[in-house]
Design a protein around this motif. Structure first.
Motif, short mmCIF file in Angstrom:
data_model
loop_
_atom_site.label_atom_id
_atom_site.label_comp_id
_atom_site.label_asym_id
_atom_site.label_seq_id
_atom_site.Cartn_x
_atom_site.Cartn_y
_atom_site.Cartn_z
N LEU A 74 75.76 -26.87 34.29
CA LEU A 74 74.39 -26.91 33.63
C LEU A 74 74.78 -26.54 31.96
O LEU A 74 74.01 -27.08 31.07
CB LEU A 74 73.64 -25.72 34.22
N ARG A 75 75.69 -25.45 31.68
CA ARG A 75 75.91 -25.26 30.31
C ARG A 75 76.43 -26.49 29.70
O ARG A 75 75.68 -26.87 28.36
CB ARG A 75 76.91 -24.06 30.41
N ILE A 128 78.14 -24.55 39.09
CA ILE A 128 76.98 -25.09 38.90
C ILE A 128 76.49 -24.65 37.25
O ILE A 128 76.10 -25.31 36.43
CB ILE A 128 76.07 -24.53 39.94
N GLU A 129 76.88 -23.34 36.96
CA GLU A 129 76.71 -22.83 35.66
C GLU A 129 77.17 -23.57 34.72
O GLU A 129 76.85 -23.90 33.60
CB GLU A 129 76.82 -21.41 35.62
N SER A 172 66.56 -34.56 34.15
CA SER A 172 67.92 -34.53 35.21
C SER A 172 67.62 -33.49 36.35
O SER A 172 66.77 -32.46 36.01
CB SER A 172 69.09 -34.37 34.37
N THR A 173 68.02 -33.69 37.33
CA THR A 173 68.29 -32.52 38.36
C THR A 173 69.45 -32.59 38.86
O THR A 173 70.58 -33.48 39.07
CB THR A 173 67.05 -33.20 39.55
N LEU A 174 69.75 -31.30 39.21
CA LEU A 174 71.03 -30.91 39.95
C LEU A 174 70.77 -30.69 41.56
O LEU A 174 69.71 -29.79 41.78
CB LEU A 174 71.68 -29.77 39.27
N THR A 184 68.98 -32.89 30.06
CA THR A 184 70.23 -33.05 29.46
C THR A 184 70.09 -33.24 28.00
O THR A 184 69.22 -34.14 27.52
CB THR A 184 70.85 -34.26 29.97
N PHE A 199 66.45 -29.75 34.89
CA PHE A 199 66.67 -29.37 33.49
C PHE A 199 66.59 -30.83 32.69
O PHE A 199 66.23 -32.01 33.32
CB PHE A 199 68.08 -28.71 33.55
N LEU A 204 74.56 -34.94 40.57
CA LEU A 204 73.59 -34.82 39.39
C LEU A 204 72.92 -36.15 39.59
O LEU A 204 73.32 -37.17 39.18
CB LEU A 204 74.47 -34.88 38.33
N MET A 220 73.20 -28.82 29.22
CA MET A 220 71.86 -28.49 28.76
C MET A 220 71.98 -28.33 27.26
O MET A 220 71.30 -28.31 26.37
CB MET A 220 71.39 -27.11 29.40
N ARG A 244 67.48 -28.04 41.21
CA ARG A 244 67.45 -27.34 39.80
C ARG A 244 67.03 -28.52 38.80
O ARG A 244 68.03 -29.59 38.55
CB ARG A 244 68.79 -26.87 39.49
#
Lengths: 378, 530
Positions: free
Chosen positions: B86-87, B82-83, B68-70, B62, B60, B138, B90, B58
């Motif tokens: 990300l929260r 995961i959410e 960045s990638t998860l 930061t 996104f 991450l 992000m 995923r």
């Protein structure tokens, strides 16, 4: 795992081993009764045999106490020098071979004459020796543990054999009389026969494997006392149940006595269990003989391991046991006091006697102090 | 040709391609390192794991800035976690990157991520191992390191009563396939900090986690050292069940008797740990190994310890009896009927010979035949689905048994003997031991047919010698019986009152021999009066 001591046995285990070895053979042939004409006084002879055996045991154990970390093969060489020592040790090893062969033969004869009539004696002896070869191959610890497990079973069967005929015995107490009708002569002779029987000689090979070799005297005397008590009780029981004359005439008085016992309609012929408990005890004895014999030979010739010797020795043993004696008559003649007592005493004299003399001479006339000799590595 | 390759081949420079063998791939994985470029890192990881279906990424930014990638394995992670991550990243509004104090990695580790297990690493093989365990990685642009966050969320079997060790009284929970659950079950039984659970990874490909549980200060350090060295010796591609480990570490490969106890019950394991034993928990199996173990442990059911003394004593005695029956009864029957008919009372003998009338086989063939048939039915019953398995085995047994008698192929008495033996063999609490005894039984039965009772005796002696010479991790297998340890006899064939079991097994618990206060015997009404 270095912490666990390999090839060591406890004194308790030695007690079990010696007790079974001693009782087993005496139980089977009951020499106090069958060897002489002590007849109803045989039980007194069994008590007397304690003193005789005790004396001989002092001879055997005494040397082991002087050399607690050496086997007979080793200390005879320390005392007598390598050549004479080896000669004497060889004699002792031959005697191990001979005694064990006799034991096996007696057992196989007993089985063959009663239970396995069509089976050749060699087969029975071979099977028994095979089991002993396995045990001896696995080492002294394994034999000692087997003795640990089998001892309660053995004791149970002996108690059973002593208690089951009790009702019959109490009816026939008259069989014990008259006491000492023929004077002390036959009694003493009879006591001597069972005194000289040779099973305690394994002590002189097993002492170094003990955890507490210093306590060997205590252990062996406890064994002797217990064995004497059992022997006396069995003799008493056999005499009362069978009568002195019948007992004397039979090959295996104890089993004949058990055969005559009938607890109820359902429980007949209980002597088969006694035979098998005897087999368990005999197995211990034979495997100990095999082990100490093989160990002795390996020490004598400086071999690293005794195990390769065990198998071939077993084969020789089977052959020897078949030729140990031809008939039971022959065997009974050989344990008569005028034959057995001089024979066995000669054996003691030519092995332990020689070492004792050598030891005392060395002590008296200096030479080297024997105790400080460094232990020979096997 | 070797020297030609050395000069002309491009041997040293390995790249990810299809020609690489497993061990080469492994070696390359060890060599590969992360770079500062996010794209390159992602490409490397994709090369390593390939087009795997469950490999998820995923992308996104930061704080709206840093690419960045998860990375995660689908199905092993909790979406919620995961959410959460990300929260946190992000919506970041702080100005972190650029200030010399903080890198985003440190900030994420210490300030941002609200997750219990986080660590940073640059080791690719560790990353992939953790991904397979259910972690999330991450990756940030400009950093040759990743953050691994624990996000396990895969499905496991719920804790159930183990079907192979059912008790009437006692806890109904059993181990499951997940090692974390299993260690937690142990920890719930023994709350002391002295319960140590070491972990170790075995299996080059499977990377199976092994846990060694013991009570520090109670267990013999030498035994522990020995176990560790035996485990470290194992170099294999995979451990799929604790049975693999069992075969690698046992010292008697030829014996039919199990020298390592396996169990599914946490209470049993806890009991063993309290005696100074060691448990080996393997990920992926509910079967926990216990070392060292003794022969008599296979005769102990958990119920014995929970029931009151008289009940337990009778149960133990029954089980010991059935052990003897399992081992000896067919052999005894064959030898008595064939060789020593005089041992049987006349009426019974007449009965037996009446049932044997017209049977075309010798007795031994009859017995062996029926035993084999029984073993077949039993084996078939295990493999069949449980709904039809039992029905088929019963019908098979009935039809086979009944028809065989009616057809005059076997006698009733043999059927009875085999049935008794079969029932007796099921009372042995541990399955592996009952199999071992069955094998030994065949051996003794054949000996009995050859030599009669003398053969049975020979069989017993050989078994005894064997059992006496076997060791389990240096401890004698037949421990409290041979060598006889009198204080340990309180919990073997006979079981003492709980308040009487003051000492641990002598050889095992020697470091701390006393396990409870003496004189815990409750006061009886009689003593109260005085």
């Amino acid at each position: 795992l270095s912490r666990y001591i390999y090839e060591k046995i406890t004194n308790r285990q030695l007690f079990y081993i010696l007790f079974m070895m001693r009782v087993v053979i005496i139980l089977a042939i009951l020499p106090v009764l069958t060897a002489t004409d002590a007849e109803q006084d045989a039980w007194i002879a069994s008590i007397l045999s304690f003193f005789g055996s005790g004396l001989l045991m002092l001879v055997v154990v005494g040397l082991s106490m002087i050399f607690p970390n050496h086997t007979f093969v080793e200390y005879s060489q320390i005392v007598l020098g390598p050549w004479l020592g080896r000669l004497v040790s060889m004699l002792l090893l031959l005697i191990f071979l001979w005694v064990a062969a006799l034991d096996i033969k007696i057992y196989s004869e007993a089985l063959a004459s009663r239970f396995l009539i069509e089976t050749p004696v060699a087969f029975i002896a071979g099977t028994m020796v095979l089991a002993s070869v396995f045990a001896a191959y696995s080492g002294v610890e394994t034999i000692a543990r087997c003795a640990d497990v089998l001892f309660p079973v053995f004791i149970f069967f002996i108690l059973f054999g002593l208690l089951a005929p009790l009702p019959q015995a109490s009816e026939n107490l008259i069989n014990l009389e008259p006491i000492l009708a023929r004077g002390w002569g036959p009694v003493i002779r009879s006591g001597m026969v069972s005194s000289v029987l040779l099973h305690f000689i394994v002590i002189s090979m097993l002492t170094p494997t003990l955890l507490e070799p210093k306590k060997i005297l205590r252990t062996s005397f406890i064994t002797l006392i217990c064995a004497t008590v059992v022997l006396t009780l069995i003799t008493l029981m056999v005499i009362t149940v069978l009568g002195p004359h019948n007992g004397k005439e039979s090959n295996f008085p104890f089993f004949v006595m058990l055969r005559s016992v009938q607890l109820s309609e359902f429980l007949e012929r209980i002597e088969v269990f006694a035979i098998f408990s005897w087999g368990f005890g005999l197995f211990i004895g034979v495997s100990v003989f095999l082990l100490v014999g093989a160990k002795g030979i390996s020490q004598l010739f400086g071999l690293e391991d005794y195990r390769p010797l065990v198998g071939p020795m077993g084969v020789i043993w089977v052959a020897l046991s078949i030729h140990a004696f031809d008939s039971f008559f022959e065997f009974h003649q050989s344990i008569k006091p005028h034959i057995s007592v001089p024979l066995y005493l000669t054996i003691y004299a030519s092995t332990y006697g020689v070492v004792w003399v050598g030891y005392i001479l060395r002590k008296l006339f200096g030479g080297i102090t024997v105790e400080t000799q460094s232990p020979k590595k096997k | 040709m070797g020297f030609l390759k050395r000069y002309f081949g491009k041997s040293n420079k390995m790249t990810w391609n299809d020609q690489l063998d497993l061990s080469q791939r492994d070696a390359l994985l060890q060599k590969t390192t992360l770079t500062t470029s996010l794209e390159k890192n992602l490409k490397t990881m994709e090369q390593i794991i390939g087009p795997s279906y469950d490999y998820g990424t995923r992308n996104f930014r930061t704080g709206g800035k840093i690419p960045s990638t998860l990375v995660y394995m689908d199905g092993l992670v909790q979406n919620q976690v995961i959410e959460e991550i990300l929260r946190a990243l992000m919506h970041l509004s702080l100005e972190i990157e650029g200030s010399s104090k903080y890198s985003i990695i440190t900030a994420a580790l210490y300030d941002l991520l609200i997750i219990k297990g986080c660590k940073k690493t640059g080791d690719l093989s560790e990353i992939f191992r953790d991904l397979a365990k259910g972690s999330v990685a991450l990756l940030f642009d400009g950093h040759p390191e990743v953050i691994l966050c624990e996000a396990q969320g895969f499905n496991t079997r719920p804790i159930q009563e183990p079907s192979s060790e059912i008790v009437i009284r006692g806890p109904r929970e059993g181990f499951v396939e997940n090692i974390q659950t299993n260690t937690s079950l142990l920890r719930r039984h023994i709350r002391s900090p002295h319960l140590w659970i070491e972990s170790m990874v075995i299996g080059k490909v499977t990377k199976t986690e092994i846990a060694i549980a013991y009570i520090k200060g109670l267990v013999s350090e030498e035994l522990l050292q020995e176990l560790r060295s035996r485990l470290e010796r194992i170099e294999t591609d995979g451990i799929l069940e604790s049975g693999y480990i069992e075969e690698f570490i046992e010292e008697n490969p030829f014996t039919i008797f199990p020298s390592i106890l396996r169990t599914e019950r946490p209470d049993k394991v806890s009991g063993c740990l309290l005696e100074g034993r060691i448990a080996i928990i393997t990920d992926g199996t509910p079967f926990v190994l216990i070392i060292p173990c003794e022969f008599t442990m296979f005769n102990q059911a958990p119920d014995d310890y929970y029931e009151r003394f008289p009940v337990a004593v009778v149960a133990r005695a029954l089980r010991t009896l059935s052990l003897l029956i399992t081992l000896l009864l067919p052999g005894f029957y064959v030898s008595v009927v064939n060789f020593h008919p005089e041992l049987i009372p006349t009426d019974l003998l007449l009965r037996i010979s009446a049932t044997r009338e017209g049977v075309p086989f010798p007795l031994i063939v009859e017995v062996i035949l029926m035993e084999v048939i029984f073993e077949l039915i039993r084996e078939a019953g295990i493999r069949l689905p449980s709904a039809i398995g039992q029905a088929i085995s019963i019908v098979g047994a009935l039809i086979l048994g009944d028809a065989a008698i009616r057809a005059g192929l076997v006698s009733q008495s043999v059927i009875i003997i085999i049935a008794i033996t079969a029932i007796a063999s099921f009372t042995i609490p541990v399955y592996s031991m009952s199999i071992a005894l069955r094998i030994a039984r065949f051996f003794i039965t054949i000996l009995a047919a050859t030599f009669g009772l003398f053969g049975v005796q020979f069989g017993i002696l050989v078994l005894l010698i064997h059992l006496c010479s076997v060791r389990s991790f240096g401890y004698p297998y037949l421990m409290p019986l041979g060598p006889q340890i009198r204080q340990d006899l309180k919990d073997n064939i006979y079981k003492h009152w709980r308040w009487g079991m003051n000492t641990r097994p002598k050889l095992l618990g020697g470091r701390e021999p006393i396990r409870q206060k003496r004189d815990l015997q409750p006061a009886t009404t009689k003593t109260k009066k005085e």
